[in-house]
Design a protein around this motif. Structure first.
Motif, PDB file in Angstrom:
ATOM      1  N   LEU A 153      -6.838  45.489  14.997  1.00 14.98           N
ATOM      2  CA  LEU A 153      -7.104  44.050  15.013  1.00 14.98           C
ATOM      3  C   LEU A 153      -6.305  43.346  13.928  1.00 14.98           C
ATOM      4  O   LEU A 153      -5.665  42.321  14.167  1.00 14.98           O
ATOM      5  CB  LEU A 153      -8.600  43.785  14.806  1.00 14.98           C
ATOM      6  N   VAL A 154      -6.336  43.922  12.720  1.00 15.93           N
ATOM      7  CA  VAL A 154      -5.624  43.305  11.597  1.00 15.93           C
ATOM      8  C   VAL A 154      -4.135  43.192  11.923  1.00 15.93           C
ATOM      9  O   VAL A 154      -3.494  42.168  11.676  1.00 15.93           O
ATOM     10  CB  VAL A 154      -5.840  44.134  10.308  1.00 15.93           C
ATOM     11  N   ILE A 204     -14.390  42.674  13.169  1.00 13.32           N
ATOM     12  CA  ILE A 204     -14.118  41.962  11.925  1.00 13.32           C
ATOM     13  C   ILE A 204     -14.751  42.708  10.756  1.00 13.32           C
ATOM     14  O   ILE A 204     -14.127  42.907   9.712  1.00 13.32           O
ATOM     15  CB  ILE A 204     -14.683  40.524  11.988  1.00 13.32           C
ATOM     16  N   GLY A 205     -15.989  43.133  10.964  1.00 17.01           N
ATOM     17  CA  GLY A 205     -16.726  43.783   9.882  1.00 17.01           C
ATOM     18  C   GLY A 205     -16.050  45.055   9.386  1.00 17.01           C
ATOM     19  O   GLY A 205     -15.976  45.307   8.179  1.00 17.01           O
ATOM     20  N   ILE A 234       4.336  45.210  23.671  1.00 18.46           N
ATOM     21  CA  ILE A 234       4.508  46.591  23.231  1.00 18.46           C
ATOM     22  C   ILE A 234       3.534  46.886  22.096  1.00 18.46           C
ATOM     23  O   ILE A 234       3.459  46.146  21.115  1.00 18.46           O
ATOM     24  CB  ILE A 234       5.951  46.832  22.758  1.00 18.46           C
ATOM     25  N   ASP A 235       2.805  47.984  22.245  1.00 18.40           N
ATOM     26  CA  ASP A 235       1.814  48.377  21.250  1.00 18.40           C
ATOM     27  C   ASP A 235       2.457  48.488  19.861  1.00 18.40           C
ATOM     28  O   ASP A 235       3.470  49.149  19.705  1.00 18.40           O
ATOM     29  CB  ASP A 235       1.229  49.735  21.669  1.00 18.40           C
ATOM     30  N   HIS A 236       1.857  47.839  18.871  1.00 13.99           N
ATOM     31  CA  HIS A 236       2.310  47.866  17.471  1.00 13.99           C
ATOM     32  C   HIS A 236       3.595  47.096  17.216  1.00 13.99           C
ATOM     33  O   HIS A 236       4.039  47.019  16.079  1.00 13.99           O
ATOM     34  CB  HIS A 236       2.527  49.301  16.948  1.00 13.99           C
ATOM     35  N   VAL A 237       4.207  46.543  18.238  1.00 11.74           N
ATOM     36  CA  VAL A 237       5.478  45.845  18.010  1.00 11.74           C
ATOM     37  C   VAL A 237       5.388  44.376  18.414  1.00 11.74           C
ATOM     38  O   VAL A 237       5.716  43.490  17.643  1.00 11.74           O
ATOM     39  CB  VAL A 237       6.630  46.515  18.791  1.00 11.74           C
ATOM     40  N   THR A 238       4.960  44.127  19.654  1.00 10.19           N
ATOM     41  CA  THR A 238       4.935  42.740  20.127  1.00 10.19           C
ATOM     42  C   THR A 238       3.596  42.385  20.751  1.00 10.19           C
ATOM     43  O   THR A 238       3.508  41.485  21.579  1.00 10.19           O
ATOM     44  CB  THR A 238       6.044  42.502  21.171  1.00 10.19           C
ATOM     45  N   ARG A 239       2.551  43.099  20.378  1.00 10.84           N
ATOM     46  CA  ARG A 239       1.248  42.787  20.943  1.00 10.84           C
ATOM     47  C   ARG A 239       0.550  41.777  20.041  1.00 10.84           C
ATOM     48  O   ARG A 239       0.272  42.049  18.866  1.00 10.84           O
ATOM     49  CB  ARG A 239       0.404  44.065  21.072  1.00 10.84           C
ATOM     50  N   MET A 250      -2.584  38.455  19.886  1.00 11.68           N
ATOM     51  CA  MET A 250      -3.964  38.290  20.336  1.00 11.68           C
ATOM     52  C   MET A 250      -4.044  38.016  21.834  1.00 11.68           C
ATOM     53  O   MET A 250      -4.804  38.645  22.563  1.00 11.68           O
ATOM     54  CB  MET A 250      -4.634  37.120  19.595  1.00 11.68           C
ATOM     55  N   THR A 251      -3.239  37.044  22.293  1.00  7.87           N
ATOM     56  CA  THR A 251      -3.360  36.649  23.696  1.00  7.87           C
ATOM     57  C   THR A 251      -2.936  37.766  24.647  1.00  7.87           C
ATOM     58  O   THR A 251      -3.589  38.011  25.670  1.00  7.87           O
ATOM     59  CB  THR A 251      -2.512  35.404  23.987  1.00  7.87           C
TER      60      THR A 251
END
Lengths: 278, 234
Positions: free
Chosen positions: B22-23, B15-16, B181-186, B188-189
């Motif tokens: 993450l964003v 977060i920091g 899919i990384d960057h597309v449908t990933r 948090m869960t």
């Protein structure tokens, strides 16, 4: 006044986030069905940006076990298939779902087990003999149990030892139906043996008391193959971009990139596209 | 249990530094769940109110079925939607599989019954007071539903929040129809599921902590709105 502003802001946020994101200008992408061993090891995170930088084609990987990846490709939901069970791959092509199978890279499977090694198999060179000892000692063993390349390889090793572990009494053999990472988590928690591909093992972070106990047997060889989905069977397939990806993987650039992928100095996958019989 | 301490530290670090991955994942998670809640509210709120207000043959069956659908197994919903959206399925030509749209659809299917069933119950309770009034005024069906929803809006906020909670906590359905899919449908869960798979338990737990904080933030925001709503009645 404050409340209305708040509500207005909240609704605005909700509405904005509900809008579909603007599509990027060059919206070229292919869908690759691959395995958990290639994803969990971090290979794709390293490899794919290199291809995209060169061609502008984004590669979207859906990673499941080999069996599920092949099923997905059979439905026409993938442009390219990258898995590691040669007999299944050749069947896929023979049945007309794929154009051609090409070898890409290999690594090996290892047997990992608890440091205490209750079955006493550490250092054995014959993996089937080692599995026989595990069965004899009724030592806990967890299996992927999910029709994946690793699972099929494991089953072949039991068969070579003449043992049917699922039928063995005592409940020491547990079929999980999960990916490699989840299976390793379970093995770590249960102090059990399991068969893992070296790529996932090297990048796995929750080893607890597990360590490699058996390696090096020829039968632990693990070959990866890549196949383009057949555009004649699936007209919507992105055949040109998919072929471009395959061409890159087997080219010297792609092969070098695969060889360069290391964790703590250990290479995870060994390129061998130039081995015709692989 | 050093994993918990490590998880806390990881969460703070992510977060920091406003970690870009993450964003991106948080943004997509909010987008998918909020869209699903919007769709579910648009369908479920009027549906629930209508079920409460109107009598028709088979009403009890519909009510029971709706209540039962609150317990729809997410992984089954995901699988059914996958088969429908697959290229070899009836809606394959839409090309929605492995996109956020498919994930929104899956979550909407899961939470619409929750919203509808809870709305029905809330409005039914309200009708004890309002039934006679509405009959005397002779309001038409559309106005009846609108009035009832308006009067119940403070209680219905909790209903919608329940839907949001269910949607943002869901992993089975979005994993199947989205493909993680990384960057597309990933989201948090699914990211938590992946990191657990890679054995990076502190990171998985850290992401889990962030997800819980996110949920708290959404609920706190709605609570503030509700309290000021109550305040204005005084």
């Amino acid at each position: 006044m404050l409340r209305r502003t708040f509500i207005a802001a909240a609704v605005a946020v909700a509405a904005l986030s509900a809008l579909p994101q603007a599509a990027p200008a060059a919206d070229r992408f292919i869908t690759v069905a691959s395995t958990t061993s290639t994803e969990d090891s971090g290979l794709f995170k390293y490899l794919l940006p290199l291809f995209t930088a060169k061609t502008g084609v984004e590669v979207r990987v859906v990673s499941k076990g080999t069996g599920q990846a092949i099923d997905m490709a059979r439905r026409g939901d993938a442009d390219v298939l990258l898995v590691h069970h040669k007999p299944s791959e050749e069947k896929f092509v023979a049945e007309g779902y794929g154009v051609r199978r090409l070898p890409v890279m290999y690594n090996d499977f290892v047997v990992v087990g608890p440091k205490g090694d209750p079955a006493g198999i550490r250092g054995l060179k014959d993996v089937s003999k080692a599995l026989a000892r595990v069965a004899g000692a009724k030592a806990p063993f967890v299996s992927r149990g999910d029709d994946s390349g690793t699972h099929k390889a494991e089953q072949a090793l039991w068969k070579a030892a003449g043992i049917d572990p699922a039928a063995a009494p005592g409940g020491w053999y547990k079929a999980l139906g999960q990916g490699m990472g989840a299976t390793l988590n379970a093995a770590a928690a249960m102090d059990a043996y399991t068969v893992a591909d070296r790529g996932t093992w090297l990048s796995f972070k929750n080893r607890a008391g597990l360590d490699v106990v058996v390696e090096g047997d020829q039968r632990l060889f693990n070959q990866y193959g890549v196949i383009l989905a057949n555009p004649q069977k699936f007209p919507h397939i992105k055949a040109a971009d998919g072929q471009a990806f395959i061409d890159w993987l087997v080219s010297s650039d792609g092969q070098k990139a695969i060889a360069d992928f290391k964790i703590n100095g250990d290479r995870l996958f060994f390129p061998n596209a130039n081995e015709p019989g692989a | 249990m050093h994993e918990f301490a490590a998880a806390f530290a990881t969460a703070l670090r992510l977060i920091g530094t406003l970690d870009p991955d993450l964003v991106e994942i948080v943004g997509l998670s909010l987008r998918v769940s909020l869209s699903a809640v919007l769709a579910a509210a648009l369908v479920g709120l009027p549906l629930g109110a209508a079920l409460a207000a109107f009598r028709f043959p088979g009403r009890r069956v519909v009510v029971v079925a709706l209540n039962a659908m609150m317990g729809l197994p997410p992984v089954v919903v995901g699988l059914v939607l996958y088969l429908l959206l697959s290229r070899s399925g009836p809606f394959g030509a839409l090309g929605l599989l492995f996109t956020p749209a498919a994930m929104i659809a899956a979550q909407a299917v899961l939470i619409t019954p929750i919203v509808a069933a809870l709305t029905r119950q809330t409005v039914e309770d309200l009708l004890v007071e309002y039934d006679d009034l509405l009959r005397v005024l002779g309001t038409g069906p559309f106005h009846t539903i609108a009035t009832l929803l308006m009067e119940a809006r403070v209680s219905l906020a909790t209903t919608v929040l329940a839907g949001f909670g269910r949607a943002s906590a869901e992993v089975g359905a979005v994993m199947i129809v989205g493909g993680n899919i990384d960057h597309v449908t990933r989201v948090m869960t699914t990211a938590i599921a992946l990191e657990t798979s890679k054995g990076d338990l502190p990171l998985a737990l850290g992401l889990g902590l962030i997800l819980i904080v996110l949920s708290l933030a959404v609920n706190a925001a709605v609570s503030i709105i509700r309290d000021s709503a109550r305040g204005s009645f005084v």
